[in-house]
Design an enzyme around this catalytic site. Structure first.
Site, mmCIF file in Angstrom:
data_model
loop_
_atom_site.group_PDB
_atom_site.id
_atom_site.type_symbol
_atom_site.label_atom_id
_atom_site.label_comp_id
_atom_site.label_asym_id
_atom_site.label_seq_id
_atom_site.Cartn_x
_atom_site.Cartn_y
_atom_site.Cartn_z
ATOM 1 N N TYR B 94 0.821 -1.215 0.000
ATOM 2 C CA TYR B 94 0.000 0.000 0.000
ATOM 3 C C TYR B 94 0.852 1.261 0.000
ATOM 4 O O TYR B 94 0.490 2.269 -0.605
ATOM 5 C CB TYR B 94 -0.952 0.015 1.201
ATOM 6 C CG TYR B 94 -2.237 -0.730 0.939
ATOM 7 C CD1 TYR B 94 -3.127 -0.276 -0.022
ATOM 8 C CD2 TYR B 94 -2.555 -1.868 1.651
ATOM 9 C CE1 TYR B 94 -4.311 -0.955 -0.273
ATOM 10 C CE2 TYR B 94 -3.741 -2.553 1.414
ATOM 11 C CZ TYR B 94 -4.616 -2.088 0.447
ATOM 12 O OH TYR B 94 -5.785 -2.753 0.195
ATOM 13 N N GLU B 190 3.461 -30.492 16.016
ATOM 14 C CA GLU B 190 2.686 -29.918 14.918
ATOM 15 C C GLU B 190 1.452 -29.188 15.438
ATOM 16 O O GLU B 190 1.136 -28.094 14.976
ATOM 17 C CB GLU B 190 2.264 -31.055 13.962
ATOM 18 C CG GLU B 190 1.356 -30.618 12.830
ATOM 19 C CD GLU B 190 0.912 -31.787 11.934
ATOM 20 O OE1 GLU B 190 1.464 -32.895 12.047
ATOM 21 O OE2 GLU B 190 0.000 -31.569 11.117
ATOM 22 N N ASP B 242 1.714 -35.612 12.932
ATOM 23 C CA ASP B 242 0.828 -36.700 12.539
ATOM 24 C C ASP B 242 1.585 -37.662 11.626
ATOM 25 O O ASP B 242 2.471 -37.245 10.877
ATOM 26 C CB ASP B 242 -0.365 -36.164 11.737
ATOM 27 C CG ASP B 242 -1.333 -35.374 12.598
ATOM 28 O OD1 ASP B 242 -1.309 -35.537 13.831
ATOM 29 O OD2 ASP B 242 -2.117 -34.597 12.029
#
Lengths: 361, 361
Positions: B94, B190, B242
């Site tokens: 911006y 995680e 996992d």
């Protein structure tokens, strides 16, 4: 408080037991959570759940499985409360998932089965999942001149470096206490990047406030914290979002709660919250270049038209704001203020808005 | 350090000026960031960028706009460094977006234009964006017996309540210092829900470690922190994910860096990191009910087969693990351990794995 929570769960179980002893068909009474039972309470200025209830029966083929699931979730909640531990809703699912002996039927097939049962239970017991020792997702940060106690540790939010105090999932009074406060209001900003800018400029010190970001739509812990800061410490709440339908939606959830969690609006909504910006009129008011606007797309326009009909956007000033958004045809992100210089937001925009009480409520 | 960073940017500008003075066609040399110039360095065990470079010329219609954008971004970085402030990459966009005088052409049309230019600059200068005073997204938390200094505040990560220290975007030595450490290793998990379980059990106290969560794929700040904890404090890093392709990918990014940020692998990768779990063999090893497994879908299987060919998964033990995942046909989430009891992970699973040094590396 903790005792009262356990008592509520115990009562649920005892009711079922006494029905069994009376050889009645066991059932649990649950509030109806569909749209037909949800309304805006103009007195309390909150989205509320009505008093329609339904019964979930054990001896009803359409209900049996859900009945079993409801009791399983309730009993697991009691177990973790008795152990004085907390866990996540995913862990809850895994702790309860099993194949029922002698069948091929699982207690739960996926978390999509256990989550709504938990919401039923929250609504039935009028308790937050945090009070049931379950953690929701957390995000959001706070800094400013306040000392809080969290899980027994005292945390000075004026000395939390560049990152702030990470707002926990559970901010109930048993877990989070306000030890010492010197702030005079709360500024809640939608975006973390803007929060970091304000934190770096020590905006909270200069303006004697607390700055909080929910990182987008605030999580439950953040909404509950804002509610407690307002109700217990009497701090005014100012909300800074993008000037677009999503930003206004974030504000409205902070203010009057959400349809989804209508049974918790008392504790998650803060009807006195004020909208400090970004407003569609800021472009002219602060002489911001129109280069940094973004055109409304069809979906934005549709949303704004819907919002014009929402009961909480009926006040004249909101109707004017929404219509002006449609008229100008653009949205404006908070970061667009950076086109006026990096510190424009902390040195001019916010101080002027606060001084002139230039809010929408 | 800060001076050195400014010097690098100044040199970039001075080179262009001297080319102009010599009436040469101004150009900037940039490393080639496409796959053709990225390789795995077996010595350093990191994904690295090669030494192919390309030149971006001002007087080349295909380059002119990008040349201008590169200098704009570099000059804005210098400006914010000189002001000693930091900002976000969205604010950067911006701050630089405008219509070029007398044309309909914008400097940047969207942030998708300015982000890659910034990455070019990071690669060309061999600097992290944090050193250019730009903040990346942040997430992740840490607790344990370490006192850090962040932006001048001293933060005791053993007294951070239920939420931990929020890991900032910028953890460079100028911003974050390690004041006092008593931990002997780092456990990176995680999932935040698992981190919260371990934090509540004060696992870090019992095991003399630091516990960190990246909340999914760790942000740059988190990866850099792990890298510094290992290199500066010599702490071993254990990673708990996992047992699925996504979990293994998270581990591999921690370990050898990523293709996208290959020019930063030195500072974001930690080749000595070990994988502590979940492993496909844990189901049998810890007698976990097969109810809590999830079947691999077609995409998972495809990913695992691809991974079998990755150079860093070539070691025999990894080949065995990946093939066993395919053979058993299921994945296993960390939360599946909850089926053995809520504290099973902190009281049995992790202590046993650590004691037996049951890792993959």
């Amino acid at each position: 408080m903790e005792e009262k929570s356990k008592e509520k769960i115990r009562k649920l179980g005892n009711d079922v037991v006494s029905q069994l002893e009376k050889k009645e068909n066991p059932n649990i009474t649950l509030p109806v959570r569909s749209l037909s039972n949800i309304y805006f309470d103009p007195q309390r200025r909150l989205i509320k759940i009505g008093d329609k209830t339904s019964k979930r029966h054990y001896l009803n083929v359409a209900h049996t499985k859900k009945f079993m699931q409801t009791l399983l979730v309730a009993s697991e909640c009691k177990k973790i409360m008795d152990q004085n531990v907390t866990t996540s809703i995913r862990d809850l699912y895994y702790a309860l998932k099993r194949t029922i002996n002698g069948t091929n039927e699982n207690t739960f097939d996926s978390q999509a089965d256990s989550d709504p049962v938990l919401e039923d239970l929250e609504a039935a017991l009028n308790m937050l999942r945090e009070e049931l020792h379950l953690k929701a997702d957390r995000k959001g940060y706070m800094s400013g001149s306040i000392i809080v106690e969290d899980a027994g540790d005292s945390i000075n939010c004026a000395k939390m470096g560049s990152s702030g105090w990470a707002i926990p999932s559970d901010v109930e009074p048993e877990m989070v206490k306000f030890l010492e406060n010197r702030a005079e209001f709360v500024l809640l900003v939608e975006k973390d990047a803007v929060w970091q800018r304000l934190n770096e400029d020590k905006f909270w010190k200069k303006q004697k406030c607390l700055i909080i970001t929910g990182k987008g739509q605030p999580a439950r812990g953040c909404r509950r914290l804002v509610n407690r800061l307002h109700n217990e410490l009497k701090l005014p709440i100012y909300v800074l979002c993008d000037s677009d339908p999503w930003g206004l939606y974030i504000f409205s959830v902070i203010k009057q709660g959400s349809i989804n969690l209508s049974f918790l609006s008392d504790r998650l909504g803060t009807p006195d919250a004020k909208y400090i910006g970004i407003m569609s009129t800021d472009l002219q008011k602060f002489d911001i270049s129109s280069n940094v606007t973004i055109n409304l797309n069809q979906q934005d326009k549709k949303r704004i038209k819907e919002m014009l009909n929402y009961i909480w956007f009926k006040p004249r000033e909101w109707q004017k704001e929404l219509k002006n958004m449609l008229k100008t045809g653009h949205k404006l992100e908070i970061e667009a203020l950076s086109s006026k210089g990096i510190r424009f937001i902390s040195e001019r925009y916010l101080p002027e808005k606060i001084k002139n009480r230039d809010f929408l409520s």
